[in-house]
Write a protein that holds these residues in place. Structure first.
Motif, PDB file in Angstrom:
ATOM      1  N   ASN A  72       0.813  -1.212   0.000  1.00 58.44           N
ATOM      2  CA  ASN A  72       0.000   0.000   0.000  1.00 58.44           C
ATOM      3  C   ASN A  72       0.849   1.265   0.000  1.00 58.44           C
ATOM      4  O   ASN A  72       0.558   2.238   0.708  1.00 58.44           O
ATOM      5  N   MET A  73       1.936   1.250  -0.772  1.00 61.03           N
ATOM      6  CA  MET A  73       2.807   2.423  -0.828  1.00 61.03           C
ATOM      7  C   MET A  73       2.109   3.603  -1.491  1.00 61.03           C
ATOM      8  O   MET A  73       2.413   4.759  -1.187  1.00 61.03           O
ATOM      9  N   GLU A  74       1.163   3.328  -2.422  1.00 57.34           N
ATOM     10  CA  GLU A  74       0.479   4.419  -3.107  1.00 57.34           C
ATOM     11  C   GLU A  74      -0.338   5.257  -2.132  1.00 57.34           C
ATOM     12  O   GLU A  74      -0.418   6.491  -2.252  1.00 57.34           O
ATOM     13  N   GLU A  75      -0.945   4.607  -1.144  1.00 55.98           N
ATOM     14  CA  GLU A  75      -1.734   5.353  -0.167  1.00 55.98           C
ATOM     15  C   GLU A  75      -0.855   6.273   0.664  1.00 55.98           C
ATOM     16  O   GLU A  75      -1.296   7.343   1.097  1.00 55.98           O
ATOM     17  N   VAL A  76       0.386   5.858   0.903  1.00 56.76           N
ATOM     18  CA  VAL A  76       1.298   6.700   1.672  1.00 56.76           C
ATOM     19  C   VAL A  76       1.831   7.834   0.814  1.00 56.76           C
ATOM     20  O   VAL A  76       1.898   8.996   1.241  1.00 56.76           O
TER      21      VAL A  76
ATOM     22  N   GLN B 191       0.556   9.333  -1.772  1.00 58.96           N
ATOM     23  CA  GLN B 191      -0.392  10.341  -2.224  1.00 58.96           C
ATOM     24  C   GLN B 191      -0.537  11.486  -1.224  1.00 58.96           C
ATOM     25  O   GLN B 191      -1.038  12.557  -1.579  1.00 58.96           O
ATOM     26  N   HIS B 192      -0.108  11.271   0.006  1.00 61.16           N
ATOM     27  CA  HIS B 192      -0.173  12.331   1.014  1.00 61.16           C
ATOM     28  C   HIS B 192       1.125  13.140   1.098  1.00 61.16           C
ATOM     29  O   HIS B 192       1.214  14.061   1.916  1.00 61.16           O
ATOM     30  N   ILE B 193       2.114  12.796   0.269  1.00 62.69           N
ATOM     31  CA  ILE B 193       3.405  13.518   0.261  1.00 62.69           C
ATOM     32  C   ILE B 193       3.376  14.520  -0.883  1.00 62.69           C
ATOM     33  O   ILE B 193       3.072  14.172  -2.028  1.00 62.69           O
ATOM     34  N   ARG B 194       3.710  15.756  -0.588  1.00 61.56           N
ATOM     35  CA  ARG B 194       3.679  16.816  -1.601  1.00 61.56           C
ATOM     36  C   ARG B 194       4.786  16.584  -2.626  1.00 61.56           C
ATOM     37  O   ARG B 194       5.942  16.339  -2.272  1.00 61.56           O
TER      38      ARG B 194
END
Length: 286
Positions: free
Chosen positions: A252-256, A258-261
């Motif tokens: 689930n790296m994409e979920e993490v 997506q919250h990084i600018r």
């Protein structure tokens, strides 16, 4: 003397020769009369000499005895490496050390409090380096110079010169050896013994013992097996840090992410990873 030679022949011992001063003992018999003899020597069997072909017997200088010590190098005289600069405990016995540090510490430093401390420490180190070379000199170098002077003065006294200078040099050498003991005491980190008895060998042994204790002979791997040798230890360390910094059980790296600018855009990334052009190289070089 003939009995001594007979003992050497009976035991099969041979004189190993010497490097340095010809005489190992002297005694003052009258006001200006000195007796010089080579009483001390190194002997060995032919089998031992065949095993250590480069063996040397070096005659050392001594300021506290009429006899000169002998040092046997089985594999020839070793070469010494220069050690890094350190603050020496024996400097505290000299008033110039306190004055040098006080003058260096009194000057200003950086704007921040910790920056001031760092600047003052760096300034003290630089001033002490210069002071130790110019004013305090190097004890090891001074001892070597005194021994050289003793060799030259001995030749003069043997040829009938005045022996007062030789006595003075022996006293100065004894004082330098006391200072050298303080240096070895600092290296050995033996603080529970405040004063020694010209026992530099003891402090040298403690320093060497600490060096052997700090030496890493091998490391255990994850299975508890001891790995010895430079190559095996290097592989073990490399594998350890590879496992330490390797991503494990990533999901689930994409979920993490997506919250990084995002800072580096796609266009910027293409420019960064793209090939250099001739115009860019010329611009940088000129």
């Amino acid at each position: 003397m003939q009995t001594f030679r007979d003992v050497l022949d009976e035991c099969g011992l041979m004189d190993m020769g010497f490097v340095g001063s010809r005489y190992t003992w002297f005694k003052k018999c009258a006001s200006d009369v000195y007796v010089w003899e080579r009483l001390d020597r190194g002997v060995a069997t032919t089998d031992w000499l065949d095993k250590y072909l480069a063996a040397q017997v070096k005659v050392l200088e001594c300021g506290s005895s009429d006899h000169k010590p002998l040092l046997i190098h089985p594999n020839g005289a070793p070469t010494k490496l220069n050690r890094p600069w350190r603050f020496e405990q024996v400097w505290l016995k000299d008033d110039g050390c306190h004055d040098t540090m006080a003058a260096a510490w009194s000057n200003g430093g950086g704007e921040l409090p910790m920056g001031k401390v760092v600047k003052k420490v760096e300034r003290c180190q630089g001033k002490l380096k210069k002071w130790s070379r110019c004013c305090f000199s190097n004890i090891t170098w001074e001892i070597a110079e005194k021994k050289k002077q003793m060799v030259q003065v001995e030749r003069t006294v043997i040829n009938g010169g005045d022996g007062a200078a030789l006595v003075q040099l022996k006293q100065e050498l004894a004082g330098l050896l006391v200072k050298e003991e303080k240096l070895w005491q600092q290296c050995s980190k033996t603080h529970w013994m405040k004063e020694g008895d010209k026992n530099s060998k003891y402090f040298h042994h403690r320093a060497s013992q600490r060096y052997r204790r700090n030496w890493i002979l091998g490391l255990k791997n994850s299975r508890g097996v001891m790995c010895m040798g430079d190559d095996n230890v290097a592989v073990l360390l490399e594998d350890f840090y590879n496992e330490l910094f390797k991503t494990s059980n990533s999901c689930n790296m994409e979920e993490v992410l997506q919250h990084i600018r995002v800072v580096v855009m796609e266009e910027m990334n293409r420019e960064l990873v793209g090939e250099f052009s001739c115009a860019e190289v010329d611009l940088i070089l000129n």
